[in-house]
Scaffold this active site. Structure first.
Site, PDB file in Angstrom:
ATOM      1  N   ASP A   1      31.250  29.291  27.272  1.00 40.87           N
ATOM      2  CA  ASP A   1      30.174  28.817  26.874  1.00 40.87           C
ATOM      3  C   ASP A   1      29.091  28.988  27.650  1.00 40.87           C
ATOM      4  O   ASP A   1      29.888  28.388  29.159  1.00 40.87           O
ATOM      5  CB  ASP A   1      30.370  27.389  26.682  1.00 40.87           C
ATOM      6  CG  ASP A   1      30.689  26.786  25.216  1.00 40.87           C
ATOM      7  OD1 ASP A   1      29.400  26.170  24.864  1.00 40.87           O
ATOM      8  OD2 ASP A   1      31.291  26.442  24.272  1.00 40.87           O
TER       9      ASP A   1
ATOM     10  N   HIS B   1      33.995  22.365  17.614  1.00 37.61           N
ATOM     11  CA  HIS B   1      34.792  21.149  18.246  1.00 37.61           C
ATOM     12  C   HIS B   1      33.764  20.419  18.164  1.00 37.61           C
ATOM     13  O   HIS B   1      33.784  18.973  18.731  1.00 37.61           O
ATOM     14  CB  HIS B   1      34.759  21.312  19.996  1.00 37.61           C
ATOM     15  CG  HIS B   1      33.380  22.176  20.642  1.00 37.61           C
ATOM     16  ND1 HIS B   1      32.831  22.732  20.240  1.00 37.61           N
ATOM     17  CD2 HIS B   1      32.296  21.322  20.838  1.00 37.61           C
ATOM     18  CE1 HIS B   1      31.537  23.141  20.338  1.00 37.61           C
ATOM     19  NE2 HIS B   1      31.321  21.970  21.208  1.00 37.61           N
ATOM     20  N   ASP B   2      32.602  20.520  17.109  1.00 39.44           N
ATOM     21  CA  ASP B   2      31.895  19.153  16.615  1.00 39.44           C
ATOM     22  C   ASP B   2      31.529  19.042  15.458  1.00 39.44           C
ATOM     23  O   ASP B   2      31.051  17.687  15.384  1.00 39.44           O
ATOM     24  CB  ASP B   2      30.077  19.716  17.417  1.00 39.44           C
ATOM     25  CG  ASP B   2      29.675  20.183  18.605  1.00 39.44           C
ATOM     26  OD1 ASP B   2      30.925  19.674  19.760  1.00 39.44           O
ATOM     27  OD2 ASP B   2      29.219  21.178  18.988  1.00 39.44           O
TER      28      ASP B   2
ATOM     29  N   ASP C   1      25.141  27.533  23.938  1.00 42.94           N
ATOM     30  CA  ASP C   1      24.850  26.112  24.332  1.00 42.94           C
ATOM     31  C   ASP C   1      23.498  25.427  23.114  1.00 42.94           C
ATOM     32  O   ASP C   1      22.597  26.037  24.205  1.00 42.94           O
ATOM     33  CB  ASP C   1      25.669  24.889  24.488  1.00 42.94           C
ATOM     34  CG  ASP C   1      25.790  23.910  24.155  1.00 42.94           C
ATOM     35  OD1 ASP C   1      26.269  23.388  23.370  1.00 42.94           O
ATOM     36  OD2 ASP C   1      24.997  22.850  24.597  1.00 42.94           O
TER      37      ASP C   1
ATOM     38  N   GLU D   1      24.077  29.204  19.528  1.00 46.04           N
ATOM     39  CA  GLU D   1      24.242  27.663  18.775  1.00 46.04           C
ATOM     40  C   GLU D   1      22.569  27.188  17.948  1.00 46.04           C
ATOM     41  O   GLU D   1      21.792  26.704  18.983  1.00 46.04           O
ATOM     42  CB  GLU D   1      25.033  27.074  19.696  1.00 46.04           C
ATOM     43  CG  GLU D   1      25.201  25.742  18.199  1.00 46.04           C
ATOM     44  CD  GLU D   1      25.176  24.180  19.126  1.00 46.04           C
ATOM     45  OE1 GLU D   1      26.388  22.845  18.597  1.00 46.04           O
ATOM     46  OE2 GLU D   1      25.245  23.945  20.258  1.00 46.04           O
TER      47      GLU D   1
END
Ligand code: GLC
Length: 541
Positions: free
Chosen positions: A93, A319-320, A193, A245
């Site tokens: 990431d 994870h979000d 990200d 993302e």
């Protein structure tokens, strides 16, 4: 199209070797055989770099150092090596929209060093107040005042995550150096990200209609930045895989970022399909998912991406996100069927499929009892804002459905203490109370488990190029089904995301089709059972 299946690990809750109560790199290494057996090709690991952990590692203090709670650089090198031995590639990431406020650059900026102030976005107060009325995504304003400098700095996330100034060429060079550092460590890809927020506007003005996102999402120079990274890093090795993302990005822009000829990114995560349970586009509201919108979005985006030679990442969890099975499925009456149908139906579409840790065993949302149970900074920050207008009970209900904490409970490995995740007695992380029933150990040998079904889907997708390269088509009048066609073969994928039977109007003859996958024992051409998913195939002339 690349033929990949990618598994996301959120290291703090994946697996621990040791007894500190936090997952670590050694833990990941010891589960590589499990991942290999699952059949995936790459692993995306959420940040393990040094961080004060205000936002679970998405606040980076040092881009080239491993945080001691996860281990050290030696552990990371062993991880890459051990993964390579198993022919698994590692994606890390990359958080380049902001750093932690504890990063050396920011500390020096706060020390009034001009060079480092130019790494960030500092603005003068306007009439003694914030430069704009924009909101932080974590609640409150996105500006923080520094009395010593008499300036505000921009933070689109928490105040501990100051935004970086991508216009600064010196900083751009640093980004390239950091990416090359990790390439040399053997990393084969990057997840960028919130990369659609890199390019900030020239003029900062109040948003009269929204929270400010219209001013800084997909900014003017964003494609230049992606190209710059591509030329200097991504294109250097064909094994490198990138995924950006890009929440709130338009379809037109998303198409451009991940279009093969544009040489920017390999694929993108878009989120519209996971906003179908947002009332008036507001995440912090409760609504049943609008399945029609979900379906329309799939049709529209899949078709456009295919027509434009661009690549979507396929995912329902990360994870979000609260667990998709709890959002779209029926975990009480059709737990197995929900887990398998949501996965098979979405990951046999055109794109690159991703799995988030725990979904392969059907892990569900947690059972929160009060607002004070939540740990995630986004939930806490937004709860504070919500409590200005809503009752505690209303806020609790929203958080229960929307909090990222739902995805961040520990991986359920077995039915022993702490679900076998860590040896510590005193686990400070969330553990879902259903771990005795839902865990890897109970599913691994069971041919009828969620896990076994996941393996079948992964294998099908990776070994039969019909499901990777086949043309995707949507039926006009028939929802929840699509076809993939390649040369003289055609597959149809059908599902029903309701807890009641539905009629199917596909005009197909039963005896012409072979059943490839089915999460029920039988299949009636006219009636699709609750959360059934079926894959059918035939030869065509
Ligand atoms: C991304 C991450 C999320 C994080 C945010 C700020 O959306 O996935 O976890 O909080 O960026 O870095």
């Amino acid at each position: 199209m690349r033929n990949e299946f990618i598994y996301q690990i959120f290291p703090q809750t994946f697996y621990e070797i040791g007894n500190s109560g936090i997952g670590n790199i050694k833990g990941i290494i010891s589960k590589l055989d499990y991942l290999k057996d699952l059949g995936i090709t790459r692993i995306w690991i959420s940040p393990v770099t040094k961080s004060p952990f205000k936002d679970s590692g998405y606040d980076v203090q040092d881009y080239c150092e491993i945080d001691e709670k996860f281990g050290d650089m030696k552990d990371f090198e062993v991880l890459v090596l051990e993964a390579k031995k198993r022919n698994l590639k590692i994606i890390i990431d990359i958080v380049f929209n902001h750093t932690s406020n504890k990063h050396e650059w920011f500390k020096r900026a706060l020390n009034n060093e001009e060079k480092y102030m130019n790494y960030y976005i500092f603005k003068d107060p306007i009439d003694g107040k914030e430069p704009t009325n924009w909101k932080s995504k974590m609640g409150g304003s996105c500006w923080e005042y520094v009395p010593k400098l008499n300036k505000y700095y921009l933070h689109l996330f928490t105040k501990e995550q100051p935004d970086l100034n991508w216009e600064n060429k010196e900083l751009q060079k640093k980004f390239i150096e950091i990416l090359n550092f990790w390439r040399e460590k053997g990393v084969d890809g990057f997840r960028l990200d919130v990369c659609n927020l890199y390019s900030k506007p020239k003029v900062y003005e109040n948003d009269l209609f929204g929270d400010g996102r219209g001013f800084y999402t997909d900014g003017e120079h964003i494609e230049e930045y992606f190209k710059m990274l591509n030329i200097n890093v991504f294109s250097k090795d064909k094994e490198i895989f990138t995924v950006g993302e890009v929440s709130s990005t338009t379809k037109e822009k998303s198409l451009r970022y991940a279009k093969t000829e544009n040489e920017q990114l390999d694929s993108i995560f878009t989120f519209l399909h996971l906003k179908v349970d947002y009332k008036d586009n507001n995440k912090w509201s409760n609504m049943k998912p609008d399945l029609n919108s979900f379906w329309e979005l799939q049709k529209e985006w899949q078709t456009c991406f295919q027509n434009n030679n661009s690549t979507l990442a396929l995912f329902m969890n990360n994870h979000d996100q609260p667990r998709a099975i709890s959002r779209f499925g029926d975990t009480i009456n059709f737990w197995y069927e929900s887990a398998t149908s949501i996965f098979a139906f979405t990951s046999l579409m055109r794109g690159i499929p991703f799995i988030y840790q725990g979904e392969e065993i059907g892990m569900t949302n947690l059972n929160f009892e009060s607002i004070s149970d939540f740990k995630d900074i986004e939930s806490i920050g937004n709860a504070k804002d919500l409590l200005n207008t809503l009752s505690e009970e209303e806020v609790l209900n929203i958080l229960r459905a929307k909090s990222r904490d739902n995805a961040r409970s520990v991986m359920q490995w077995d039915n022993t203490e702490n679900s076998g995740f860590s040896k510590t007695k005193d686990l400070k992380l969330f553990l879902n109370e259903n771990y005795k029933r839902i865990n890897v150990q109970s599913q691994i040998k069971d041919r009828n488990s969620v896990l076994s079904f996941y393996k079948k889907v992964i294998k099908l997708r990776l070994t039969d190029n019909l499901y990777c390269d086949g043309n995707i088509n949507f039926f006009k009048e028939q929802e929840y089904s699509y076809s993939r066609t390649l040369n003289n073969r055609k597959a149809i994928i059908i599902t029903n995301w309701n807890n009641y039977d539905i009629n199917l109007n596909l005009e197909i003859k039963r005896n012409e089709w072979k059943i490839i996958l089915n999460n029920y024992d039988d299949f009636n051409f006219n009636l699709i059972k609750p959360y059934q998913v079926i894959v059918l195939e035939r030869n065509i002339k």
